[in-house]
Design an enzyme around this catalytic site. Structure first.
Site, PDB file in Angstrom:
ATOM      1  N   HIS A 295       9.356   9.882  22.601  1.00 29.36           N
ATOM      2  CA  HIS A 295       8.036  10.129  21.989  1.00 29.36           C
ATOM      3  C   HIS A 295       7.650   8.985  21.062  1.00 29.36           C
ATOM      4  O   HIS A 295       6.895   9.173  20.113  1.00 29.36           O
ATOM      5  CB  HIS A 295       8.015  11.443  21.197  1.00 29.36           C
ATOM      6  CG  HIS A 295       8.590  12.610  21.940  1.00 29.36           C
ATOM      7  ND1 HIS A 295       7.827  13.465  22.707  1.00 29.36           N
ATOM      8  CD2 HIS A 295       9.876  13.029  22.079  1.00 29.36           C
ATOM      9  CE1 HIS A 295       8.615  14.381  23.248  1.00 29.36           C
ATOM     10  NE2 HIS A 295       9.868  14.129  22.903  1.00 29.36           N
TER      11      HIS A 295
ATOM     12  N   SER B 228      -5.283 -18.344  18.791  1.00 29.12           N
ATOM     13  CA  SER B 228      -6.633 -17.793  18.677  1.00 29.12           C
ATOM     14  C   SER B 228      -7.593 -18.936  18.381  1.00 29.12           C
ATOM     15  O   SER B 228      -7.248 -19.872  17.663  1.00 29.12           O
ATOM     16  CB  SER B 228      -6.668 -16.769  17.551  1.00 29.12           C
ATOM     17  OG  SER B 228      -7.991 -16.612  17.072  1.00 29.12           O
TER      18      SER B 228
ATOM     19  N   LYS C 233      -2.578 -16.946  14.587  1.00 34.93           N
ATOM     20  CA  LYS C 233      -2.226 -16.040  15.678  1.00 34.93           C
ATOM     21  C   LYS C 233      -1.262 -16.643  16.701  1.00 34.93           C
ATOM     22  O   LYS C 233      -1.321 -17.817  17.039  1.00 34.93           O
ATOM     23  CB  LYS C 233      -3.484 -15.566  16.424  1.00 34.93           C
ATOM     24  CG  LYS C 233      -4.357 -14.616  15.657  1.00 34.93           C
ATOM     25  CD  LYS C 233      -3.659 -13.332  15.229  1.00 34.93           C
ATOM     26  CE  LYS C 233      -3.331 -12.408  16.391  1.00 34.93           C
ATOM     27  NZ  LYS C 233      -4.533 -11.850  17.015  1.00 34.93           N
TER      28      LYS C 233
ATOM     29  N   GLU D 283       0.820  -9.122  28.105  1.00 35.99           N
ATOM     30  CA  GLU D 283      -0.405  -8.324  28.241  1.00 35.99           C
ATOM     31  C   GLU D 283      -0.976  -8.417  29.654  1.00 35.99           C
ATOM     32  O   GLU D 283      -1.429  -7.419  30.224  1.00 35.99           O
ATOM     33  CB  GLU D 283      -1.452  -8.792  27.234  1.00 35.99           C
ATOM     34  CG  GLU D 283      -1.090  -8.474  25.792  1.00 35.99           C
ATOM     35  CD  GLU D 283      -2.034  -9.166  24.820  1.00 35.99           C
ATOM     36  OE1 GLU D 283      -2.673  -8.480  24.040  1.00 35.99           O
ATOM     37  OE2 GLU D 283      -2.131 -10.416  24.842  1.00 35.99           O
TER      38      GLU D 283
END
Ligand code: ARG
Length: 465
Positions: A172, A293, A299, A306
């Site tokens: 969970h 970024s 970043k 992804e």
């Protein structure tokens, strides 16, 4: 280049350069029909398979007496030349080249003359396209199995390098029990193993020759379907001509297996994204596998993980789309079946890319095992061990569970370290308190397939084979 001296060709030249089926119609096809139905832009990828199929077909035609050896040799030579022309990009397509079969046949007729015009005897584009697709899919499966093995080797070497490092295991998405990092990595390795097994299994149903099925009903010519199958290295021959030209189960099945692979890769990607956050800090990616970024100078983004996660969405779409295409089709061939190619190519391309990129990301990443151990150091992580220790002392598990749960609750409510409560509890005491020490819990997971270092050493041996 056309063999003009050959009267049979001189007379038919116009026909060879028009559509193969043009003679039936007074008018040429409409622009919009061409735009909708021409498939050359994507089925050009099948040129090697299409030419291999033609070589086998003419070899068979000669063996059953439908071509002379000289005609066969002339066509095979022409096929070799067309293959080189397409491969090197020098073959110029003409307006009537609607698909890969048309291009190859048109060019063979231009090169080999009257002999070339005999190439299509005893076959249809309907059995031809299935042969091409089956050969291509077989090759793609072999290629992808190789790439999965590569990723498995990376998983294994990372697992070996992880030694006895451990991290929290989650259910969970809440901390549950500590597990070794090697154990966690190998969990993904076994899922990949099932993907390989499914691909190998699907391959056996891909590996069936449809040649000889003709348009839908077989042929009145004395063809030898077993010979073409053998020449192309197929493991089996079709049993029913209607089924042979309309069956795309092998595409759907390959898409499913690759989609499930994509789902597995997506889950690995998702975990790596989570692990790379500042909040978790379990992994650091190599600079060559992250992006920055355009606005925020600090970043470091995990785009590879992804995109591997994102790609799985389109694989699911390709599978669902093909199944929808197939569901309403009566026997036998319908042009809808042309819609099998782009999803297959797209899924194979993206599965391949995802495997390579994820392999690179994983191979070059650094696991921050100190952070992992800190995250797994919470004494509550050993709650199950305390309960199991009480079971070993003879206490029924329900009772043990309640006793430890109450200690955890008191520790939180009264803000007392759990270890102190355990130590002072008459049923638990100092021996049990030692179990709460960081790293103790994981080392006790010694059952087969369990998360502890000793069990994982055995698991690694089984994974290696
Ligand atoms: N491009 C077609 C396909 O992919 C090849 C078969 C064409 N057959 C036909 N009867 N028009 O399905």
């Amino acid at each position: 280049m056309v063999d003009e001296s050959d009267p049979a060709v001189a007379g038919r030249e116009g026909q060879a350069r028009g559509h193969l089926w043009q003679a039936r119609f007074a008018d040429g096809p409409a622009e919009t029909l061409r735009a909708l139905s021409d498939s050359l832009v994507f089925d050009i990828r099948l040129f090697r398979e299409d030419i291999a199929g033609s070589r086998a077909h003419v070899t068979m035609l000669a063996s059953v007496g439908l071509l002379t050896p000289a005609e066969r040799d002339k066509i095979v030579k022409a096929l070799d030349r067309v293959e080189k022309e397409i491969d090197s990009g020098i073959l110029e397509f003409i307006d009537s080249d609607e698909d890969i079969h048309t291009v190859v046949e048109r060019r063979v007729i231009e090169i080999a003359g009257a002999a070339g015009a005999k190439l299509h005897a005893g076959r249809s584009r309907n059995d031809q396209i299935v042969a091409d697709m089956r050969l291509w899919t077989r090759g793609a499966i072999d290629d992808i199995i190789g790439l999965i093995r590569g990723l498995q080797r990376t998983v294994l070497s990372k697992a070996e390098a992880a030694g006895e490092a451990y991290l929290p295991g989650y259910t969970h998405m809440q901390q549950a029990q500590p597990v070794t990092l090697a154990h966690h990595l190998l969990a993904h390795g076994w899922a990949l193993q099932r993907d390989i097994e499914r691909l190998a299994d699907a391959r056996s149903r891909v590996d069936v020759s449809p040649l000889g099925a003709g348009a839908l009903a077989g042929s009145s010519l004395p063809l030898d379907p077993e010979m073409t199958a053998d020449l192309l290295g197929f493991g089996a021959v079709f049993e029913n001509s209607l089924d042979a030209v309309s069956d795309r189960d092998f595409v759907a099945e390959t898409l499913f297996v690759l989609t499930l692979l994509g789902v597995h890769l997506s889950r690995i990607g998702e975990e790596l994204v989570i692990w790379s956050t500042s909040e978790f800090g379990f992994v650091e990616f190599d600079d060559s596998f992250v992006t920055g970024s355009s606005m925020m100078p600090q970043k470091k983004n995990p785009d590879v993980a992804e995109l591997v996660r994102g790609k799985s969405g389109r694989l699911i779409g390709n599978l669902a789309g093909l199944l929808a295409t197939l569901k309403g089709l009566p026997l036998a061939y319908n042009k809808d079946l042309q819609e099998d190619k782009e999803p297959l190519f797209d899924t194979v391309d993206n599965a391949r890319l995802s495997l390579l990129a994820l392999d690179g990301l994983l191979a070059s990443c650094r696991f921050l095992t100190k952070r992992m151990a800190e995250a797994a150091a919470s004494p509550e992580a050993a709650a199950t061990d305390l309960a199991e220790w009480l079971v070993e002392q003879g206490m029924p598990f329900r009772e043990a569970h309640a006793l430890v749960a109450e200690a955890v609750r008191r520790s939180i409510d009264e803000n007392v370290p759990l270890v102190d409560l355990v130590e002072s509890d008459p049923q638990l005491g100092p021996v049990a308190a030692a179990l709460v020490e960081p790293g103790m819990s994981v080392s006790r997971r010694s059952t087969r397939g369990g998360a502890g270092p000793a069990a994982v050493r055995d698991q690694i041996e089984r994974f290696r084979v």
